[in-house]
Design an enzyme around this catalytic site. Sequence first.
Site, PDB file in Angstrom:
ATOM      1  N   ASP A   9     -59.650  11.483   8.631  1.00  0.00           N
ATOM      2  CA  ASP A   9     -58.818  11.067   9.753  1.00  0.00           C
ATOM      3  C   ASP A   9     -58.167  12.324  10.344  1.00  0.00           C
ATOM      4  O   ASP A   9     -58.143  13.389   9.711  1.00  0.00           O
ATOM      5  CB  ASP A   9     -57.758  10.091   9.222  1.00  0.00           C
ATOM      6  CG  ASP A   9     -56.703   9.731  10.249  1.00  0.00           C
ATOM      7  OD1 ASP A   9     -57.071   9.347  11.363  1.00  0.00           O
ATOM      8  OD2 ASP A   9     -55.507   9.867   9.922  1.00  0.00           O
ATOM      9  N   SER A  44     -61.755   8.993  13.406  1.00  0.00           N
ATOM     10  CA  SER A  44     -60.465   8.830  14.072  1.00  0.00           C
ATOM     11  C   SER A  44     -60.428   7.573  14.928  1.00  0.00           C
ATOM     12  O   SER A  44     -61.451   7.131  15.454  1.00  0.00           O
ATOM     13  CB  SER A  44     -60.199  10.062  14.955  1.00  0.00           C
ATOM     14  OG  SER A  44     -59.021   9.905  15.707  1.00  0.00           O
ATOM     15  N   GLY A  45     -59.232   7.050  15.097  1.00  0.00           N
ATOM     16  CA  GLY A  45     -59.030   5.981  16.060  1.00  0.00           C
ATOM     17  C   GLY A  45     -58.974   6.482  17.484  1.00  0.00           C
ATOM     18  O   GLY A  45     -58.981   5.699  18.429  1.00  0.00           O
ATOM     19  N   LYS A 193     -63.584   2.318  10.687  1.00  0.00           N
ATOM     20  CA  LYS A 193     -64.116   3.634  10.342  1.00  0.00           C
ATOM     21  C   LYS A 193     -65.173   3.546   9.246  1.00  0.00           C
ATOM     22  O   LYS A 193     -66.111   4.353   9.207  1.00  0.00           O
ATOM     23  CB  LYS A 193     -62.975   4.557   9.903  1.00  0.00           C
ATOM     24  CG  LYS A 193     -61.981   4.893  11.004  1.00  0.00           C
ATOM     25  CD  LYS A 193     -60.888   5.810  10.484  1.00  0.00           C
ATOM     26  CE  LYS A 193     -59.816   6.059  11.523  1.00  0.00           C
ATOM     27  NZ  LYS A 193     -58.767   6.960  11.023  1.00  0.00           N
ATOM     28  N   ASP A 216     -54.386   8.430   5.815  1.00  0.00           N
ATOM     29  CA  ASP A 216     -52.942   8.280   5.592  1.00  0.00           C
ATOM     30  C   ASP A 216     -52.418   6.926   6.032  1.00  0.00           C
ATOM     31  O   ASP A 216     -51.313   6.543   5.659  1.00  0.00           O
ATOM     32  CB  ASP A 216     -52.169   9.363   6.353  1.00  0.00           C
ATOM     33  CG  ASP A 216     -52.141   9.103   7.857  1.00  0.00           C
ATOM     34  OD1 ASP A 216     -53.237   8.929   8.463  1.00  0.00           O
ATOM     35  OD2 ASP A 216     -51.041   9.035   8.441  1.00  0.00           O
ATOM     36  N   ASN A 219     -55.519   2.068   9.203  1.00  0.00           N
ATOM     37  CA  ASN A 219     -56.875   2.050   9.742  1.00  0.00           C
ATOM     38  C   ASN A 219     -57.829   2.970   8.982  1.00  0.00           C
ATOM     39  O   ASN A 219     -58.990   3.125   9.375  1.00  0.00           O
ATOM     40  CB  ASN A 219     -56.881   2.391  11.237  1.00  0.00           C
ATOM     41  CG  ASN A 219     -56.391   3.799  11.539  1.00  0.00           C
ATOM     42  OD1 ASN A 219     -55.769   4.452  10.706  1.00  0.00           O
ATOM     43  ND2 ASN A 219     -56.653   4.264  12.742  1.00  0.00           N
TER      44      ASN A 219
END
Length: 265
Positions: A9, A44-45, A193, A216, A219
């Site tokens: 992430d 990543s979002g 993800k 962390d 998501n």
Amino acid sequence: MKVAIIATDLDGTFLRDDHQFDHPRFQAQLDQMNAQGQHFVVASGNQLQHCIDVFDGIHGELTYVAENGGLVIDNHGKVLAESLIDLPLYQELLTFVTTEPALAGAEISVSGKQAAYIRPQDDSPLMRYYLSRLRVVPSLMTIDDHIYKATFSWQDTDANAHADLINRQFAGRLRATVSGGNGLDVIPPHVNKATGLAYLQSHWHINASQTAAFGDNGNDLEMLHEADYSFAMQNAIAPVKRTATYLTPHDNNHDGVLAAIDTLI
């Protein structure tokens, strides 16, 4: 310990709170990973273009699982997999969020294939940091694009209750996942993800026992299940720490991911 995939992430994980990382140290690590045939995956979002911009100046092979898994693409621009929200369903979601009293005051951004979209009232330096290819439009209802996700955030409000409300309303059709304390992403129900990472594992013929992942926040949870070497950041939320097998030696502000990568290459 050696692995074939290292997936991470960005915000709160690979990046410090000032959105920076140690470029020379990571470049040396990436050079070694590339030479050894190890894959580095940015999971990543965030919008794809933002992820690419984060690594501006870094040279080597990177693969991106962007839009919370909605888009998997290599650094040569080849789309490997993508998942979209149908426009009528997207419009139904937008109507619900903008008319439901419990969700009042949401800042909104929409990630599409051609660009990211926001309303004039949501334009801000923070939006422009995260949305590198941005169009400010008078109405989000009339977007004509392939939609990967919609992002909603509220000032000084924990987004978990809002996510629950959206998930009840759109059960089986869409899924809201909290990406930070005040924000959430809404994506197709089967997308996260982990689905992007699992696609790459299949594509490269690599299994979970050869995969490391760092996260962390909420998501990241599914992705951590896809990696035997799953790492929670020192600064991770409690569910992530319970899910991960390992804890990074340092938090994100002290290069916890880079320190752990040293043990994986």
